[in-house]
Design an enzyme around this catalytic site. Structure first.
Site, mmCIF file in Angstrom:
data_model
loop_
_atom_site.group_PDB
_atom_site.id
_atom_site.type_symbol
_atom_site.label_atom_id
_atom_site.label_comp_id
_atom_site.label_asym_id
_atom_site.label_seq_id
_atom_site.Cartn_x
_atom_site.Cartn_y
_atom_site.Cartn_z
ATOM 1 N N ASN A 145 0.851 -1.185 0.000
ATOM 2 C CA ASN A 145 0.000 0.000 0.000
ATOM 3 C C ASN A 145 0.890 1.240 0.000
ATOM 4 O O ASN A 145 1.483 1.582 1.015
ATOM 5 C CB ASN A 145 -0.911 -0.025 1.238
ATOM 6 C CG ASN A 145 -1.852 1.163 1.285
ATOM 7 O OD1 ASN A 145 -1.940 1.946 0.338
ATOM 8 N ND2 ASN A 145 -2.560 1.312 2.400
ATOM 9 N N LYS A 165 -0.005 4.269 -0.304
ATOM 10 C CA LYS A 165 -0.704 5.390 0.343
ATOM 11 C C LYS A 165 -0.541 6.668 -0.490
ATOM 12 O O LYS A 165 -0.521 6.621 -1.715
ATOM 13 C CB LYS A 165 -0.238 5.541 1.787
ATOM 14 C CG LYS A 165 -0.414 4.247 2.593
ATOM 15 C CD LYS A 165 -0.199 4.432 4.069
ATOM 16 C CE LYS A 165 -0.411 3.116 4.799
ATOM 17 N NZ LYS A 165 -0.288 3.266 6.262
ATOM 18 N N HIS A 201 -9.458 0.264 5.275
ATOM 19 C CA HIS A 201 -8.192 0.589 5.931
ATOM 20 C C HIS A 201 -8.446 1.560 7.082
ATOM 21 O O HIS A 201 -9.333 2.409 7.015
ATOM 22 C CB HIS A 201 -7.217 1.199 4.924
ATOM 23 C CG HIS A 201 -5.815 1.299 5.438
ATOM 24 N ND1 HIS A 201 -5.411 2.306 6.286
ATOM 25 C CD2 HIS A 201 -4.728 0.499 5.251
ATOM 26 C CE1 HIS A 201 -4.128 2.132 6.580
ATOM 27 N NE2 HIS A 201 -3.696 1.036 5.968
ATOM 28 N N GLU A 220 -4.982 -5.415 10.550
ATOM 29 C CA GLU A 220 -4.014 -4.352 10.791
ATOM 30 C C GLU A 220 -4.334 -3.649 12.105
ATOM 31 O O GLU A 220 -5.179 -2.751 12.140
ATOM 32 C CB GLU A 220 -4.052 -3.331 9.648
ATOM 33 C CG GLU A 220 -3.584 -3.869 8.314
ATOM 34 C CD GLU A 220 -3.270 -2.736 7.340
ATOM 35 O OE1 GLU A 220 -2.125 -2.629 6.928
ATOM 36 O OE2 GLU A 220 -4.183 -1.957 7.035
#
EC number: 5.3.1.1
Length: 298
Positions: free
Chosen positions: A54, A56, A138, A208
């Site tokens: 990821n 981001k 997320h 996560e």
């Protein structure tokens, strides 16, 4: 399962509870562990090891070109699925230059068909440019943007209906773990996905813990395994034994080249969702190849 409580995160402030309570919780989990392990050993995800990167809100055309070049030059084990998630504006650049060995994901998508939704990107648009995956749920979307469980669950259903594969993220805040609510939080988030998903074939679950994302803290292999096994058990009870035995549950939260091998050895850790380390081609390749640690313990 409801009576079990997760162990506290490493190097975190002590929970605001008497020491005796913590000791009792640890003893209880330890006594329950052998039975849980025996029950879940045969239920680890049966698909390939999976590593997602990821990126981001990071990168420029130049830095991403260098990263793609590093990834193209990397030697990756054959039995690992690898996916990277660039920022929206660089997806086309990455798709046109990245080896087909690595698939491409978006970091978010809209809840339904496109239209008058300023700033959003639809699943149809992602499919149109060749995107295969999307990350949903997320913690930065949940806790910074304010997306709730129901909204995320509906996003997942729509993305899947448009033939995108989904990385479905769950995880608890530090205060929730310290209060012994890790399982409650994760199961609630799982329920929102389960209420909307009818076919789990194209879903990967990413655990996560929020306290470990970008903080340098990482759940110990035992802490991560504890939650992964509990989520798999939840799937068996609330979805189906078949889904529980086949869906991949990956770990994210300060995963790097130094700690990935020990995490990968755990039975129910089927791969990783990587943040900062995915911006470094050689480090990301090392994490992808940590599947070799899984082979040693198989």
């Amino acid at each position: 399962m409801a009576a079990r409580r997760p162990s506290p995160p490493p190097a975190s402030p002590p929970p605001p509870r008497p020491r005796s309570t913590t000791t009792t919780r640890t003893t209880s989990s330890a006594s329950a562990a052998p039975a849980a392990a025996q029950r879940l050993v045969a239920m680890a995800g049966s698909g390939k090891f999976f590593v997602g990167g990821n990126w981001k809100c990071n990168g420029t055309k130049e830095s991403i070109s260098k990263l793609v070049s590093d990834l193209n030059a990397a030697t990756l084990e054959s039995d690992v699925d690898v996916v990277v998630a660039p920022p929206f504006i660089y997806i086309d650049q990455v798709k046109s230059s990245l080896t087909d060995r690595i698939e491409v994901s978006a970091q978010n998508t809209w809840i339904g068909k496109g239209g008058a939704f300023t700033g959003e990107i639809s699943a149809e648009q992602l499919v149109d440019i060749g995107c295969q995956w999307v990350i949903l749920g997320h913690s930065e979307r949940r806790h910074v943007i304010g997306e709730d469980d129901e909204f995320i669950g509906k996003k997942a259903a729509y993305a899947l209906s448009q033939n995108l594969k989904v990385m479905a993220c769950i995880g608890e805040l530090l205060e929730e773990r310290e209060a012994g609510k890790t399982f409650d939080v994760c199961f609630k988030q799982m329920k929102a996905f389960a209420d909307n998903i009818t076919d789990w074939t194209n879903v990967v679950i990413a655990y996560e813990p929020v306290w470990a994302i970008g903080t340098g803290k990482v759940a110990s292999p035992e802490q991560a395994q504890e939650v992964h096994a509990a989520v798999r058990d939840w799937l068996k009870t609330n979805v189906s034994a078949d889904v529980a035995s086949t869906v991949r549950i990956i770990y994210g939260g300060s995963v790097n080249a130094a700690n990935c091998a020990e995490l990968a050895k755990k039975e129910d850790i089927d791969g990783f969702l990587v943040g900062g380390a995915s911006l470094k081609g050689p480090d990301f390749a090392t994490i992808c190849n940590s599947v070799t640690s899984k082979k040693v313990t198989a």
